[in-house]
Design an enzyme around this catalytic site. Sequence first.
Site, PDB file in Angstrom:
ATOM      1  N   ASP A  39      68.564  39.713 -93.909  1.00 59.98           N
ATOM      2  CA  ASP A  39      67.150  40.147 -94.069  1.00 59.98           C
ATOM      3  C   ASP A  39      66.845  39.851 -95.766  1.00 59.98           C
ATOM      4  OD1 ASP A  39      65.264  42.418 -92.535  1.00 59.98           O
ATOM      5  OD2 ASP A  39      64.670  41.861 -94.532  1.00 59.98           O
ATOM      6  N   ASP A  55      66.504  34.397 -95.850  1.00 64.36           N
ATOM      7  CA  ASP A  55      65.179  33.936 -95.200  1.00 64.36           C
ATOM      8  C   ASP A  55      65.451  33.160 -93.995  1.00 64.36           C
ATOM      9  OD1 ASP A  55      62.826  33.111 -94.750  1.00 64.36           O
ATOM     10  OD2 ASP A  55      62.482  32.675 -96.809  1.00 64.36           O
ATOM     11  N   VAL A  56      64.949  33.646 -92.856  1.00 63.09           N
ATOM     12  CA  VAL A  56      65.207  32.538 -91.565  1.00 63.09           C
ATOM     13  C   VAL A  56      64.322  31.233 -91.785  1.00 63.09           C
ATOM     14  CG1 VAL A  56      66.067  34.816 -90.261  1.00 63.09           C
ATOM     15  CG2 VAL A  56      63.708  33.940 -90.107  1.00 63.09           C
ATOM     16  N   SER A 134      58.720  39.629 -76.651  1.00 57.29           N
ATOM     17  CA  SER A 134      57.706  40.723 -76.745  1.00 57.29           C
ATOM     18  C   SER A 134      56.843  40.627 -75.334  1.00 57.29           C
ATOM     19  CB  SER A 134      56.555  40.436 -77.880  1.00 57.29           C
ATOM     20  OG  SER A 134      55.216  41.097 -77.632  1.00 57.29           O
ATOM     21  N   TYR A 147      50.680  35.055 -82.437  1.00 61.72           N
ATOM     22  CA  TYR A 147      51.630  35.983 -82.153  1.00 61.72           C
ATOM     23  C   TYR A 147      52.213  35.785 -80.745  1.00 61.72           C
ATOM     24  CZ  TYR A 147      54.803  39.851 -81.890  1.00 61.72           C
ATOM     25  OH  TYR A 147      55.819  40.810 -81.937  1.00 61.72           O
ATOM     26  N   LYS A 151      55.861  34.288 -79.297  1.00 61.36           N
ATOM     27  CA  LYS A 151      56.732  35.218 -78.482  1.00 61.36           C
ATOM     28  C   LYS A 151      56.892  34.427 -77.168  1.00 61.36           C
ATOM     29  CE  LYS A 151      57.895  38.028 -81.318  1.00 61.36           C
ATOM     30  NZ  LYS A 151      59.202  38.206 -81.847  1.00 61.36           N
TER      31      LYS A 151
HETATM   32  P1  NAD Z   1      59.622  45.301 -88.948  1.00 61.58           P
HETATM   33  O1  NAD Z   1      58.445  44.823 -89.635  1.00 61.58           O
HETATM   34  O2  NAD Z   1      59.709  46.953 -89.057  1.00 61.58           O
HETATM   35  O3  NAD Z   1      60.994  44.710 -89.504  1.00 61.58           O
HETATM   36  C1  NAD Z   1      60.835  43.452 -89.486  1.00 61.58           C
HETATM   37  C2  NAD Z   1      62.392  42.807 -90.409  1.00 61.58           C
HETATM   38  O4  NAD Z   1      62.109  41.572 -90.020  1.00 61.58           O
HETATM   39  C3  NAD Z   1      61.931  43.201 -92.038  1.00 61.58           C
HETATM   40  O5  NAD Z   1      62.955  43.935 -92.272  1.00 61.58           O
HETATM   41  C4  NAD Z   1      61.645  42.049 -92.561  1.00 61.58           C
HETATM   42  O6  NAD Z   1      62.013  42.004 -93.755  1.00 61.58           O
HETATM   43  C5  NAD Z   1      62.492  41.117 -91.695  1.00 61.58           C
HETATM   44  N1  NAD Z   1      61.940  39.725 -91.894  1.00 61.58           N
HETATM   45  C6  NAD Z   1      60.709  39.125 -91.836  1.00 61.58           C
HETATM   46  N2  NAD Z   1      60.523  37.965 -92.358  1.00 61.58           N
HETATM   47  C7  NAD Z   1      61.884  37.637 -92.502  1.00 61.58           C
HETATM   48  C8  NAD Z   1      62.507  36.311 -92.649  1.00 61.58           C
HETATM   49  N3  NAD Z   1      61.747  35.138 -93.005  1.00 61.58           N
HETATM   50  N4  NAD Z   1      63.853  35.976 -92.670  1.00 61.58           N
HETATM   51  C9  NAD Z   1      64.589  37.220 -92.367  1.00 61.58           C
HETATM   52  N5  NAD Z   1      64.146  38.512 -92.151  1.00 61.58           N
HETATM   53  C10 NAD Z   1      62.544  38.619 -92.070  1.00 61.58           C
HETATM   54  O7  NAD Z   1      59.228  44.928 -87.289  1.00 61.58           O
HETATM   55  P2  NAD Z   1      59.952  45.481 -86.035  1.00 61.58           P
HETATM   56  O8  NAD Z   1      58.686  46.152 -85.469  1.00 61.58           O
HETATM   57  O9  NAD Z   1      61.204  46.262 -85.976  1.00 61.58           O
HETATM   58  O10 NAD Z   1      60.043  44.258 -85.141  1.00 61.58           O
HETATM   59  C11 NAD Z   1      61.173  43.341 -84.991  1.00 61.58           C
HETATM   60  C12 NAD Z   1      60.959  42.250 -84.097  1.00 61.58           C
HETATM   61  O11 NAD Z   1      60.394  43.056 -83.016  1.00 61.58           O
HETATM   62  C13 NAD Z   1      60.146  41.091 -84.563  1.00 61.58           C
HETATM   63  O12 NAD Z   1      60.567  39.971 -83.938  1.00 61.58           O
HETATM   64  C14 NAD Z   1      58.724  41.697 -83.759  1.00 61.58           C
HETATM   65  O13 NAD Z   1      57.943  40.303 -83.415  1.00 61.58           O
HETATM   66  C15 NAD Z   1      59.524  42.126 -82.306  1.00 61.58           C
HETATM   67  N6  NAD Z   1      58.511  42.931 -81.779  1.00 61.58           N
HETATM   68  C16 NAD Z   1      57.914  44.213 -82.433  1.00 61.58           C
HETATM   69  C17 NAD Z   1      57.105  44.988 -81.661  1.00 61.58           C
HETATM   70  C18 NAD Z   1      56.623  46.216 -82.261  1.00 61.58           C
HETATM   71  O14 NAD Z   1      55.593  46.715 -81.401  1.00 61.58           O
HETATM   72  N7  NAD Z   1      56.923  46.678 -83.293  1.00 61.58           N
HETATM   73  C19 NAD Z   1      56.978  44.666 -80.152  1.00 61.58           C
HETATM   74  C20 NAD Z   1      57.398  43.800 -79.466  1.00 61.58           C
HETATM   75  C21 NAD Z   1      58.341  42.794 -80.504  1.00 61.58           C
END
Ligand code: NAD
Length: 255
Positions: A39, A55-56, A134, A147, A151
């Site tokens: 992260d 950073d991915v 998602s 988005y 996904k």
């Molecule tokens: P979050 O924002 O709480 O956490 C996301 C993490 O990704 C953070 O720690 C951030 O620093 C990291 N990140 C962002 N850009 C990055 C990069 N370039 N390289 C490495 N790390 C990076 O989000 P979350 O809700 O826990 O979401 C996690 C995953 O779940 C995401 O892929 C999101 O699309 C997916 N998702 C979330 C939801 C929701 O409702 N929260 C629903 C479906 C899917």
Amino acid sequence: MNANEFDGLVAIVTGGASGIGLATAHEFADRGARVAVLDPVIEGLPEGLLGVPCDVTDRASVDAAIGRVRAELGGIDIVVNNAGISAVGTVEENSDDDWARVLDVNVIGMARVSAAALPSLRESSAAAIVNVSSIAALNGLPQRALYSASKGAALALTFAMATDHVREGIRVNCVCPGTVSTPFVERMLLRFADPVAERAALDARQATGRMVTPEEVALSIVFLASPRSASTTGTALDVDGGVTHLRVRPQTDGG
Ligand code: NAD
């Protein structure tokens, strides 16, 4: 449930410093895995998780992070491609820069991390990749064009990767969470004119009437990654409070 089913295994979780990723990292560690969180923000991680800045969207950063995990933890058995960012808007409302940025993190990031980890996964007898897609891949959600496209690509990538690597003993699956109560959703809500009304709409959209918890998604990710799920590959597991397949009647005063 075998509490130590991940003994001796190494798991990496991208975006593991927050929300779903952090809950997943905890769950792996609780079940005996050594866990690296990849992260950009690794400050304040709980003890027991190896924080690796990554950073991915940057291949050099990904390669360096994978190299560090190999050096410090001795290999990689499990990859969770969880890092992701949100986007709100119709196709008219997102710029080319928005499209490039979101696809770079949410889709190409999965490919970069997986490609960098594959040599390590080939050395593992319990190799598994879990991608975080998602419900946006499976349902037409309002104002989520970019988005949802990202996904949907993650879902398609899961099936393609599962096919490419099944004969190498590497399983690839994904989860499709519904709306999960994490900082990601809190930030997204701020982009709406009425965040309180939007939150209520998100809760109401779930057949269960509430958002999913990060821990509930983590349990499904860990299930798919487990060596005990050895015949499960090329699947998408909905963790969505029923939103994709259930058609419940709206609640009335009469219950
Ligand atoms: P979050 O924002 O709480 O956490 C996301 C993490 O990704 C953070 O720690 C951030 O620093 C990291 N990140 C962002 N850009 C990055 C990069 N370039 N390289 C490495 N790390 C990076 O989000 P979350 O809700 O826990 O979401 C996690 C995953 O779940 C995401 O892929 C999101 O699309 C997916 N998702 C979330 C939801 C929701 O409702 N929260 C629903 C479906 C899917």
